[in-house]
Design an enzyme around this catalytic site. Structure first.
Site, PDB file in Angstrom:
ATOM      1  CE  LYS A 282      -3.814  -1.665   2.702  1.00  9.18           C
ATOM      2  NZ  LYS A 282      -5.109  -1.678   1.761  1.00  9.18           N
ATOM      3  NE  ARG A 356     -10.831 -10.150  -1.715  1.00  7.40           N
ATOM      4  CZ  ARG A 356     -11.209  -9.203  -2.918  1.00  7.40           C
ATOM      5  NH1 ARG A 356     -11.559  -9.536  -3.748  1.00  7.40           N
ATOM      6  NH2 ARG A 356     -11.506  -7.769  -2.423  1.00  7.40           N
TER       7      ARG A 356
HETATM    8  N1  BES Z   1      -8.302  -3.740   4.745  1.00  7.49           N
HETATM    9  C1  BES Z   1      -8.282  -3.422   3.138  1.00  7.49           C
HETATM   10  C2  BES Z   1      -9.750  -2.663   3.070  1.00  7.49           C
HETATM   11  C3  BES Z   1      -9.574  -1.366   3.650  1.00  7.49           C
HETATM   12  C4  BES Z   1      -9.584   0.055   2.988  1.00  7.49           C
HETATM   13  C5  BES Z   1     -10.299  -1.114   4.825  1.00  7.49           C
HETATM   14  C6  BES Z   1      -9.833   1.002   3.411  1.00  7.49           C
HETATM   15  C7  BES Z   1     -10.648  -0.193   5.486  1.00  7.49           C
HETATM   16  C8  BES Z   1     -10.355   1.054   4.651  1.00  7.49           C
HETATM   17  C9  BES Z   1      -8.302  -4.658   2.249  1.00  7.49           C
HETATM   18  O1  BES Z   1      -7.575  -5.747   2.588  1.00  7.49           O
HETATM   19  C10 BES Z   1      -7.651  -3.963   1.003  1.00  7.49           C
HETATM   20  O2  BES Z   1      -6.742  -3.592   1.015  1.00  7.49           O
HETATM   21  N2  BES Z   1      -8.602  -4.377  -0.147  1.00  7.49           N
HETATM   22  C11 BES Z   1      -8.541  -3.794  -1.360  1.00  7.49           C
HETATM   23  C12 BES Z   1      -8.843  -4.924  -2.250  1.00  7.49           C
HETATM   24  C13 BES Z   1      -8.333  -4.763  -3.619  1.00  7.49           C
HETATM   25  C14 BES Z   1      -6.584  -5.070  -3.675  1.00  7.49           C
HETATM   26  C15 BES Z   1      -9.042  -5.552  -4.749  1.00  7.49           C
HETATM   27  C16 BES Z   1      -9.034  -2.353  -1.549  1.00  7.49           C
HETATM   28  O3  BES Z   1     -10.035  -2.305  -1.095  1.00  7.49           O
HETATM   29  O4  BES Z   1      -8.343  -1.543  -2.364  1.00  7.49           O
HETATM   30 MN    MN Z   2      -5.443  -5.553   2.189  1.00  8.88          MN
END
Ligand code: BES
Ligand code: MN
Ligand code: ZN
Length: 505
Positions: A282, A356
């Site tokens: 990230k 997931r």
């Molecule tokens: N933990 C994050 C989702 C999240 C984002 C929670 C902002 C709280 C605030 C999750 O693990 C994630 O990174 N999801 C990705 C999925 C994508 C790579 C398909 C996302 O939402 O960008």
């Molecule tokens: Mn994530």
């Protein structure tokens, strides 16, 4: 130190130490104000005691007790400056959620006033809502201040609340208050776990905190360590945890009623104790917020503590998949294929879609318990925030009956949740050319494709709910009974409501 809450029948200003907070219904206030007689009959004697200052002040400030309207008055009595706060409750009668918010705001005012005690005066009728009022006191007084030293340390803690009721108290008022406090503290336990920094709460310490809670509450608990996770074939949990020196854990907490259980609930929580994104790392900005990526798991710990206090006549299981998502030489990669507990193979596309994966193994484990209701909650997708904003949970349901029941529970709990569709059209997106299923879809409909992916692992479970709590799990804009920044515990009260109302299904 625990907050002492006691209720008795008392007229305003008769109980109080230095701070009095009074709930006022609008209709009465408005009707009497137009007659230029001052405020509601509920406040007549108080106004007289203050020589008409209260009604004059209310008139000047145009206080009509509209919902959430506040009027503050300092006065001098018995050699001391005292404070009076009126909180408008609208036309009423207040629902349980409104009663909770009212008490929550009052407790917050007390914190801000650095008051160690206050009197909370109820408008007629609200004495029937002692449980949500006590919940609100615990929830509103909450703050996460343990890491402050020196000046930033709060000097005063709320220690005592005297509730002054206008009408006759219910015979079980003490029981209602005790229960409300236990529930409020259970939600605060969820908040604490989520607010703790990721160097303190990681899979092993999340598990030991859950064990402590279970022991104190008389619940059964099993913790699978890394070896056991591998032995059982929970290889998606292993995959996500591979990049971290902190081993993953799987936690199973259970409550079984003494009498024969009417229904069986299985709740599941995402426990990513820190989400760097892994190899698909990230951006740096805001990454610290990813300490909250175990809020779903924290909710399971809080929920089970509340269930132990309520002792419903249904069986309740709480499952937690806990792992830390880190980049490392041993980390899982995009392009990997891993086998789930369910037996299905998964093509990894983005290591940041880790939630997931661990949930897939947890759902496969959970469905083997043959539940009547299988409910997971997770900070799963940024896409859900894009769809519904930061204060609303997006949930998915396998049928309208359970969808409606869940909606209703959220409404009664006072938590904002909105049902999202499991669009079959988007299923193509998670078709893989090399494995049984692909981990993510493309850009659009990201919250939905995540839900469709999870659905692959519920087998023939009829009633499944997936709640994406990515938005409301933590907040920088407190409102309602959530009066502190950071973790909210959003979800726990809806799940409890669902459990408690299951007798009426
Ligand atoms: N933990 C994050 C989702 C999240 C984002 C929670 C902002 C709280 C605030 C999750 O693990 C994630 O990174 N999801 C990705 C999925 C994508 C790579 C398909 C996302 O939402 O960008
Ligand atoms: Mn994530
Ligand atoms: Zn995550």
């Amino acid at each position: 130190m625990p907050i002492k809450i006691a209720a008795k029948v008392a007229a305003p200003l008769t109980l109080s130490p230095d701070l009095s907070i009074i709930g006022v219904y609008a209709q009465r206030a408005a009707k009497n104000a137009s007659k230029k007689e001052g405020l509601s009959p509920q406040l007549a004697s108080t106004d007289r005691e203050l020589k008409g200052a209260l009604s004059a002040h209310a008139l000047r400030e145009e206080f009509t007790a509209k919902k959430d309207q506040v009027l503050t008055l300092s006065y001098f009595a018995q050699g001391k400056i005292r404070k009076l706060i009126l909180i408008g409750l609208g036309e009423g009668p207040a629902t349980a959620a409104e009663a909770r918010t009212f008490a929550g705001r009052a407790a917050r005012f007390a914190n801000n006033e650095k008051a160690s005690s206050f009197a909370l005066y109820l408008p007629p009728g609200l004495e029937a809502r002692l449980r949500p009022l006590a919940e609100g006191v615990e929830l509103g007084a909450y703050r996460f201040a343990k890491y402050f030293t020196g000046d930033r340390r709060p000097k005063v803690e709320l220690a005592e609340v005297q509730i002054g009721a206008a009408g006759k108290l219910p015979t079980d008022s003490k029981k209602q208050i005790d229960l409300g406090q236990a529930i409020g503290r259970a939600v605060n336990l969820s908040r604490d776990l989520s607010n703790e920094p990721p160097n303190v709460i990681y899979p092993a310490t999340l598990a030991s905190t859950a064990e402590k809670m279970a022991k104190a509450s008389g619940l059964k608990i099993q913790v699978f360590d890394h070896k056991e996770i591998l032995r059982r074939g929970m290889l998606l949990i292993d995959a996500v945890g591979r990049g971290s020196v902190r081993d993953p854990r799987f936690i199973h907490i259970s409550y079984v009623p003494r009498t024969k259980a009417k229904k069986k609930f299985v709740f599941v929580g995402k426990g990513v104790t820190f989400d760097t994104g892994g190899i698909s790392i990230k951006p740096a900005a805001g990454m610290q917020e990813m300490k909250h990526d175990m809020s779903g798991a924290a909710n399971i710990v809080g929920l089970m503590a509340a269930v132990a206090a309520i002792k419903p006549d249904v069986e309740v299981h709480g499952l937690i998949a806990a792992a830390e998502n880190m980049p490392d030489g041993n980390a899982y990669r995009p392009g990997d294929i891993w086998k789930s507990l369910d037996g299905k193979t998964v093509e990894i596309v983005n290591t940041d879609a880790e939630g997931r994966l661990i949930l897939a193994d947890a759902l496969a484990y959970g469905r083997a318990l043959k539940p009547d209701y299988l409910i997971d909650n997770a900070t799963l997708t940024g896409a859900c925030l894009v769809a519904l904003g930061a204060s609303c949970t997006g949930f998915y349901a396998t049928n309208d009956t359970i969808g409606d029941q869940f909606s209703k529970a959220a409404g009664l709990a006072g938590e904002t949740m909105w049902r999202m569709p499991l669009l079959e059209d988007l299923r193509d997106q998670i078709r893989s050319d090399v494995a049984d299923v692909k981990q993510t879809g493309d850009r659009y409909g990201g919250s939905i494709t995540a839900a469709l992916f999870l659905r692959e692992f519920i087998g023939d479970t009829k009633n499944w709910i997936h709640a994406d709590i990515a938005g409301p799990a933590a907040t920088d804009r407190p409102s309602g009974w959530t009066q502190a920044k950071g973790a909210t515990g959003h979800g726990v009260l809806t799940f409890l409501e669902l459990i408690e109302s299951s007798g009426h299904f």
